[in-house]
Design a protein around this motif. Sequence first.
Motif, PDB file in Angstrom:
ATOM      1  N   UNK A  98       0.570  -1.225  -0.060  1.00  0.00           N
ATOM      2  CA  UNK A  98       0.117   0.019   0.210  1.00  0.00           C
ATOM      3  C   UNK A  98       0.787   1.349   0.085  1.00  0.00           C
ATOM      4  N   UNK A  99       1.987   1.012   0.666  1.00  0.00           N
ATOM      5  CA  UNK A  99       3.064   2.375   0.695  1.00  0.00           C
ATOM      6  C   UNK A  99       3.487   2.704  -0.754  1.00  0.00           C
ATOM      7  N   UNK A 100       3.479   1.700  -1.676  1.00  0.00           N
ATOM      8  CA  UNK A 100       3.865   2.099  -2.759  1.00  0.00           C
ATOM      9  C   UNK A 100       2.737   2.702  -3.837  1.00  0.00           C
ATOM     10  N   UNK A 101       1.652   2.536  -3.629  1.00  0.00           N
ATOM     11  CA  UNK A 101       0.476   3.047  -4.019  1.00  0.00           C
ATOM     12  C   UNK A 101       0.564   4.707  -3.516  1.00  0.00           C
ATOM     13  N   UNK A 102       0.827   4.645  -1.876  1.00  0.00           N
ATOM     14  CA  UNK A 102       0.718   5.994  -1.807  1.00  0.00           C
ATOM     15  C   UNK A 102       1.774   7.008  -2.118  1.00  0.00           C
ATOM     16  N   UNK A 103       3.054   6.346  -2.318  1.00  0.00           N
ATOM     17  CA  UNK A 103       3.995   7.270  -2.752  1.00  0.00           C
ATOM     18  C   UNK A 103       3.759   7.455  -4.354  1.00  0.00           C
ATOM     19  N   UNK A 104       3.259   6.704  -4.874  1.00  0.00           N
ATOM     20  CA  UNK A 104       2.791   7.086  -6.402  1.00  0.00           C
ATOM     21  C   UNK A 104       1.756   8.247  -6.408  1.00  0.00           C
ATOM     22  N   UNK A 109       1.562  14.380  -7.271  1.00  0.00           N
ATOM     23  CA  UNK A 109       0.960  15.693  -6.441  1.00  0.00           C
ATOM     24  C   UNK A 109      -0.517  15.464  -6.027  1.00  0.00           C
ATOM     25  N   UNK A 110      -0.573  14.253  -5.534  1.00  0.00           N
ATOM     26  CA  UNK A 110      -1.966  14.278  -4.904  1.00  0.00           C
ATOM     27  C   UNK A 110      -1.887  13.579  -3.434  1.00  0.00           C
ATOM     28  N   UNK A 111      -2.947  13.871  -2.464  1.00  0.00           N
ATOM     29  CA  UNK A 111      -2.878  13.525  -1.316  1.00  0.00           C
ATOM     30  C   UNK A 111      -4.307  12.666  -1.191  1.00  0.00           C
ATOM     31  N   UNK A 112      -4.222  11.851  -0.097  1.00  0.00           N
ATOM     32  CA  UNK A 112      -5.399  10.999   0.010  1.00  0.00           C
ATOM     33  C   UNK A 112      -6.134  11.285   1.294  1.00  0.00           C
ATOM     34  N   UNK A 113      -7.311  11.273   1.102  1.00  0.00           N
ATOM     35  CA  UNK A 113      -8.184  11.702   2.239  1.00  0.00           C
ATOM     36  C   UNK A 113      -9.502  10.829   2.452  1.00  0.00           C
ATOM     37  N   UNK A 114     -10.215  11.008   3.380  1.00  0.00           N
ATOM     38  CA  UNK A 114     -11.628  10.223   3.472  1.00  0.00           C
ATOM     39  C   UNK A 114     -11.390   8.693   3.988  1.00  0.00           C
ATOM     40  N   UNK A 115     -10.331   8.494   4.335  1.00  0.00           N
ATOM     41  CA  UNK A 115     -10.382   6.894   4.749  1.00  0.00           C
ATOM     42  C   UNK A 115     -10.163   5.945   3.850  1.00  0.00           C
ATOM     43  N   UNK A 116     -10.115   6.226   2.374  1.00  0.00           N
ATOM     44  CA  UNK A 116     -10.062   5.151   1.309  1.00  0.00           C
ATOM     45  C   UNK A 116      -8.594   4.745   1.349  1.00  0.00           C
ATOM     46  N   UNK A 117      -8.325   3.275   1.016  1.00  0.00           N
ATOM     47  CA  UNK A 117      -7.278   2.753   0.501  1.00  0.00           C
ATOM     48  C   UNK A 117      -6.868   3.082  -0.642  1.00  0.00           C
ATOM     49  N   UNK A 118      -5.644   3.396  -1.136  1.00  0.00           N
ATOM     50  CA  UNK A 118      -5.116   3.782  -2.094  1.00  0.00           C
ATOM     51  C   UNK A 118      -5.243   2.838  -3.348  1.00  0.00           C
ATOM     52  N   UNK A 199      -3.389   0.893   8.671  1.00  0.00           N
ATOM     53  CA  UNK A 199      -3.552   2.354   8.425  1.00  0.00           C
ATOM     54  C   UNK A 199      -4.546   2.942   7.472  1.00  0.00           C
ATOM     55  N   UNK A 200      -5.480   3.337   7.711  1.00  0.00           N
ATOM     56  CA  UNK A 200      -6.463   3.460   6.215  1.00  0.00           C
ATOM     57  C   UNK A 200      -5.877   4.809   5.638  1.00  0.00           C
ATOM     58  N   UNK A 201      -5.715   4.465   4.287  1.00  0.00           N
ATOM     59  CA  UNK A 201      -5.241   5.651   3.471  1.00  0.00           C
ATOM     60  C   UNK A 201      -6.541   6.349   2.822  1.00  0.00           C
ATOM     61  N   UNK A 202      -6.552   7.466   2.125  1.00  0.00           N
ATOM     62  CA  UNK A 202      -7.689   8.092   1.784  1.00  0.00           C
ATOM     63  C   UNK A 202      -7.782   8.397   0.127  1.00  0.00           C
ATOM     64  N   UNK A 203      -8.978   8.873   0.046  1.00  0.00           N
ATOM     65  CA  UNK A 203      -9.234   9.273  -1.487  1.00  0.00           C
ATOM     66  C   UNK A 203      -8.329  10.335  -1.835  1.00  0.00           C
ATOM     67  N   UNK A 204      -7.831  10.595  -2.826  1.00  0.00           N
ATOM     68  CA  UNK A 204      -7.007  11.603  -3.202  1.00  0.00           C
ATOM     69  C   UNK A 204      -7.585  12.920  -3.301  1.00  0.00           C
ATOM     70  N   UNK A 205      -6.786  13.720  -2.674  1.00  0.00           N
ATOM     71  CA  UNK A 205      -7.187  15.527  -2.936  1.00  0.00           C
ATOM     72  C   UNK A 205      -6.036  15.830  -3.554  1.00  0.00           C
ATOM     73  N   UNK A 206      -6.307  16.928  -4.733  1.00  0.00           N
ATOM     74  CA  UNK A 206      -5.280  17.499  -5.298  1.00  0.00           C
ATOM     75  C   UNK A 206      -4.643  18.456  -4.581  1.00  0.00           C
ATOM     76  N   UNK A 207      -3.002  18.216  -4.771  1.00  0.00           N
ATOM     77  CA  UNK A 207      -2.177  19.091  -3.860  1.00  0.00           C
ATOM     78  C   UNK A 207      -1.427  20.237  -4.751  1.00  0.00           C
ATOM     79  N   UNK A 208      -1.752  20.277  -6.099  1.00  0.00           N
ATOM     80  CA  UNK A 208      -1.295  21.290  -7.037  1.00  0.00           C
ATOM     81  C   UNK A 208      -2.229  22.188  -7.676  1.00  0.00           C
TER      82      UNK A 208
END
Length: 208
Positions: A98-104, A109-118, A199-208
């Motif tokens: 899952x960390x590989x997904x999070x890093x991608x 340029x995106x962060x994850x929100x709302x508790x969704x797994x990436x 640890x839950x990851x979240x739905x993406x939120x644009x950071x750019x």
Amino acid sequence: MTNLGDGEVRTAHMVASVLLGYPDDTLYDARQVLAESVAALPGGEVRRRLTAFLGHMTATARADLAAHYVATFDFKRRCCLYLTYYAYGDTRKRGAALLRFKHAFRSSGFELTDGELPDHLAVVCELSARGAVREARRLLLENRPGLELLRKALQAERSPYADVVAAVLATLPPADLRDQEAALRLAAQGPPAEEVGLEPYAVMEATR
């Protein structure tokens, strides 16, 4: 594989991302836009599969499609939309995957929100739709055996969602022998069963 440009892949993945979400009023309100987007794609497997699902959605009562979605994705473990589940189950190794997904997502340029797994298929397709086609394609290819198993499981259930997953697969290069063998191993062995907290990851939120 249909010869689609990156823009057409983004369109196909945008539609797939929406269709793989829970079929609520927002989805049904977007039917016309989705249908127009699919109609603009070149003829081939991707357009044919997405058109087939949209046709089923139009002909199906909302309550019936919603009930099918819940029965399929919430109660059938072999129809899991979380791609790393097939190879790692609920084990510590899945956390690393899952960390590989999070890093991608972060590198795009995106962060994850709302508790969704990436690794949710709809979230990965959304990453592609937002412009990170290369990164999303890499994640899909790395988890292709699981994606193939999902497609086969949905076909066995005679679920219309098999068309959406098949459309996503059709945006990728053809599976090679190694991918086919890996899918067969996963089908034979099933996911590991070690239970750990993730640890839950979240739905993406644009950071750019």
